[in-house]
Each structure stands twice: as structure tokens, then as C-alpha cells.
Design an enzyme around this catalytic site. Structure first.
Site, PDB file in Angstrom:
ATOM      1  N   HIS A 174      38.442  44.047  29.442  1.00 43.90           N
ATOM      2  CA  HIS A 174      38.032  43.692  30.671  1.00 43.90           C
ATOM      3  C   HIS A 174      37.921  44.689  31.904  1.00 43.90           C
ATOM      4  O   HIS A 174      36.753  44.752  32.393  1.00 43.90           O
ATOM      5  CB  HIS A 174      38.341  42.268  31.099  1.00 43.90           C
ATOM      6  CG  HIS A 174      37.699  41.416  32.375  1.00 43.90           C
ATOM      7  ND1 HIS A 174      36.577  40.511  32.319  1.00 43.90           N
ATOM      8  CD2 HIS A 174      38.162  41.850  33.667  1.00 43.90           C
ATOM      9  CE1 HIS A 174      36.407  40.260  33.414  1.00 43.90           C
ATOM     10  NE2 HIS A 174      37.219  41.069  34.220  1.00 43.90           N
ATOM     11  N   GLU A 175      39.039  45.176  32.112  1.00 38.46           N
ATOM     12  CA  GLU A 175      39.231  45.766  33.295  1.00 38.46           C
ATOM     13  C   GLU A 175      38.699  47.190  33.323  1.00 38.46           C
ATOM     14  O   GLU A 175      37.932  47.759  33.805  1.00 38.46           O
ATOM     15  CB  GLU A 175      40.787  46.086  33.599  1.00 38.46           C
ATOM     16  CG  GLU A 175      41.411  44.771  33.960  1.00 38.46           C
ATOM     17  CD  GLU A 175      40.955  43.931  34.954  1.00 38.46           C
ATOM     18  OE1 GLU A 175      39.985  44.239  35.820  1.00 38.46           O
ATOM     19  OE2 GLU A 175      41.023  42.698  34.795  1.00 38.46           O
ATOM     20  N   GLU A 248      31.317  39.828  36.344  1.00 37.40           N
ATOM     21  CA  GLU A 248      32.371  39.394  35.577  1.00 37.40           C
ATOM     22  C   GLU A 248      32.093  38.998  34.047  1.00 37.40           C
ATOM     23  O   GLU A 248      32.902  39.291  33.214  1.00 37.40           O
ATOM     24  CB  GLU A 248      33.102  38.343  36.375  1.00 37.40           C
ATOM     25  CG  GLU A 248      33.805  38.569  37.589  1.00 37.40           C
ATOM     26  CD  GLU A 248      35.034  39.681  37.321  1.00 37.40           C
ATOM     27  OE1 GLU A 248      35.765  39.372  36.415  1.00 37.40           O
ATOM     28  OE2 GLU A 248      34.898  40.221  38.406  1.00 37.40           O
TER      29      GLU A 248
END
Length: 347
Positions: A174-175, A248
Site C-alpha cells: 500500500h505504501e 487511498e
């Protein structure tokens, strides 16, 4: 956006904030519900970005065509100088923030974490080197940095304890997704736009109040455009927050690609379950200047490494309610919506 500390700016800020609250409580939920499911993630991001840019461009056009003739001989120079100052301050913050984050969170290299980050980065095809660091604090992770300072993936020690290997890979994915998608730079650009519009509005009202009326200008027109700009700047801010929430979801797709949808879901569910049991934990992160970077935006506590999540827990979280009003003011979507999004994700 931060108001200039004077009575006029404070009054305009209050008016704009009240307008934003009204929009968030009445119109925004209805609009969100009516368009839900009608666009793909990419379509929704494109539409929101276009709305932000066009709304900002319209206000600037309004200033040039309507307000500028009433701003005196140095109006254009002042206008350009103000925009330059806002942009410059944000760029300086962008390049300085990695150093501030490293100092604030006590970031330190970790060979084991670096190995995992390298493996996940290779899996996602990242074309750049990433620096893995462990930081103190609650179970969280975030991406920061730039081409000058280096690109960082930070994971808290409590997050390392909370997740298993696959879940950790999903969080790291995700990061890394934020880096691959250039989210830090993109959100810097979009975050500048409402600030520019806001300060243009405040400046116009100040100039209208200071005008003696003997320069051929009309203070009433200048003030009206200024007040309108301040109000619209808060609307743009709501759109920027919506755009951030979409980014996101986009980063969640990278986490799912890196370790699988289930690993991404269980990592999010573990975080949600722990902090749901610790409502007092929201305060510190809510006050953090870097909260928009976190994988989970409203958390802070000492993590319990023995938190576990079953399949039934996961399904229960998906069905749990959340505040639409709070979501509209958040940089991150609610966990239940992110879990449902991952359910529908197809590669």
C-alpha cells in the site's frame, strides 16, 4: 488552509467553514450516494481532479476579469506575488518534511524490514530504491520523501508486532503504491489550489476595505468576489479530500497486488479492530500534522500484538456502520468501505 490572524480573515474563515459544514451535512452525502457505483476508480479520480482544477481556474478567471480592474495599478503584481508565495511555501514544506518526519518519529533503518520492502518493491515493479525505516508509536505505516531526500517507507514497531508476514507485505505494498502513484507530489499540488483561492479571497476583501473609492475601482465588487472565493475555497477543499480518499483506494490496489486481497483486508481489519476497542487512541493522530500520510488516519495507541481477526470478524466489520459526515472531512475512506472495495477488486 490556515487563516491570516486578523479579524477579517477570521470572519471569512468562519463563514467558509460554516458553508463547508452545511455542504457536508446536506448536499455532499446525497451527491455521493447518487453517483456511487457509476464510475470506475480511475473515472472517479479523473472526474474529481477535473472538478478541482476547473473550479480553481474559474475563480482565478473571475479574479482576472472581474476583480482585477478594481484592485488598482499594482493589482496584477500583487496577485501573482501572492500565488508565488503560497506555491513556494508549499514546495519548501514538501522538501523539508522528510527531515522533520525522521526527527519527529525517530526513524531508524531496519535490515529485516528493508529486505521485505525490497522484495515487495520488486514484485510491484518499483523503478526506484526505497528506504525502509522503523518508527516508534502506534500500529501504522506511511510513505514520504522525494527524489532529493529519498523515498521512505515507514512502519511502526507496533505494526510489525500486529501483522503477520503476508499482512505486513500488503501494508508495505500500500505504501509503495503511494510512491508509484506519485501521491505525495500530486496531493501537494492539489492541496495548494484551495489555499491559493482562499488567500486570494481574503486579500480581495482587505483591498476592498482599504480602497478609498477614488481610483476608479468598485470596492463592493471586489469584496463580493473575495467573499465568493473564500466560500468556494472550502468547496474545493472538500473535493481535494474526496480525491485523497480515492488515492487511498488506489494504494489499496497495490497492497492487494503485492500480497493478495485477503492479506490487505486482514491487515486493515486488525488495525480497525484494535482501535475500535481503544476510542481514546484517536486524539494524537487527529492532531498530527502528518496524519494524511498514515495508512489509518485516526489512530494512536500502544498496539497489542495478540489482536487476531477471523473471517467472521472481517464480515462483521464490512457490515458495520460509519459516519458519512466524518468521512467527508477525512483523507481516508472508512475501513468497512475499503474492505468492500477490495472484495470487488479484480486484476
Amino acid at each position: 488552509m490556515f487563516p491570516i490572524f486578523d479579524p477579517v480573515a477570521l470572519g471569512l474563515y468562519i463563514v467558509g467553514y460554516i458553508f463547508m459544514l452545511i455542504i457536508a451535512a446536506t448536499i455532499a452525502p446525497k451527491v455521493a450516494k447518487s453517483i456511487s457505483g457509476r464510475f470506475t476508480l480511475y473515472g472517479a479520480m479523473a472526474l474529481t481532479a477535473v472538478l478541482v482544477v476547473l473550479t480553481t481556474a474559474f475563480i482565478i478567471y473571475l479574479f482576472v476579469t472581474v476583480a482585477l480592474p478594481h484592485m488598482g495599478a499594482y493589482g496584477l503584481s500583487f496577485l501573482l506575488g501572492l500565488i508565488f508565495f503560497v506555491v513556494l511555501m508549499n514546495i519548501i514544506t514538501y522538501f523539508a518534511s522528510p527531515y522533520l518526519i525522521n526527527l519527529s518519529y525517530g526513524a531508524r533503518p531496519d535490515p529485516r524490514l528493508q529486505q521485505i520492502v525490497d522484495e515487495v518493491a520488486a514484485r510491484l515493479g518499483a523503478p526506484f530504491k526505497l528506504k525502509a525505516v522503523v518508527v516508534d508509536g502506534p500500529p501504522n505505516a506511511f510513505a514520504y520523501g522525494n527524489f532529493l531526500t529519498g523515498r521512505y517507507v515507514a512502519v511502526t514497531s507496533s505494526m510489525l508486532a500486529l501483522t503477520d508476514r503476508r499482512e505486513l507485505e500488503a501494508v508495505i505494498g500500500h505504501e509503495i503504491g503511494h510512491h508509484l502513484h506519485r501521491d505525495n507530489a500530486i496531493m501537494l499540488l492539489f492541496g495548494i489550489l484551495p489555499s491559493i483561492v482562499y488567500y486570494l479571497g481574503v486579500t480581495a476583501v482587505h483591498m476592498a476595505m482599504a480602497s478609498s473609492g477614488n481610483r476608479g475601482g468598485n470596492p463592493a465588487i471586489l469584496a463580493a468576489v473575495g467573499i465568493a472565493a473564500v466560500i468556494v475555497s472550502f468547496l474545493i477543499q472538500l473535493l481535494v479530500l474526496a480525491f485523497s480518499r480515492l488515492r487511498e483506494y488506489y494504494a489499496d490496489t497495490a497492497g492487494a497486488k503485492a500480497a493478495g486481497k485477503e492479506a490487505m483486508q486482514f491487515a486493515l481489519a486488525k488495525i480497525h479492530k484494535f482501535y475500535f476497542a481503544n476510542p481514546e487512541a484517536h486524539e494524537v493522530v487527529r492532531d498530527s500534522k502528518f496524519r494524511a500520510l498514515f495508512i489509518y488516519a485516526l489512530v494512536n495507541a500502544v498496539a497489542n500484538p495478540f489482536v487476531s481477526v477471523t473471517r467472521s470478524d472481517l464480515e462483521e466489520i464490512k457490515r458495520s456502520s460509519y459516519s458519512v459526515f466524518q468521512e467527508i472531512f477525512s483523507t481516508h475512506p472508512p475501513i468497512p468501505k475499503r474492505l468492500k472495495f477490495l472484495d470487488e477488486l479484480q486484476f
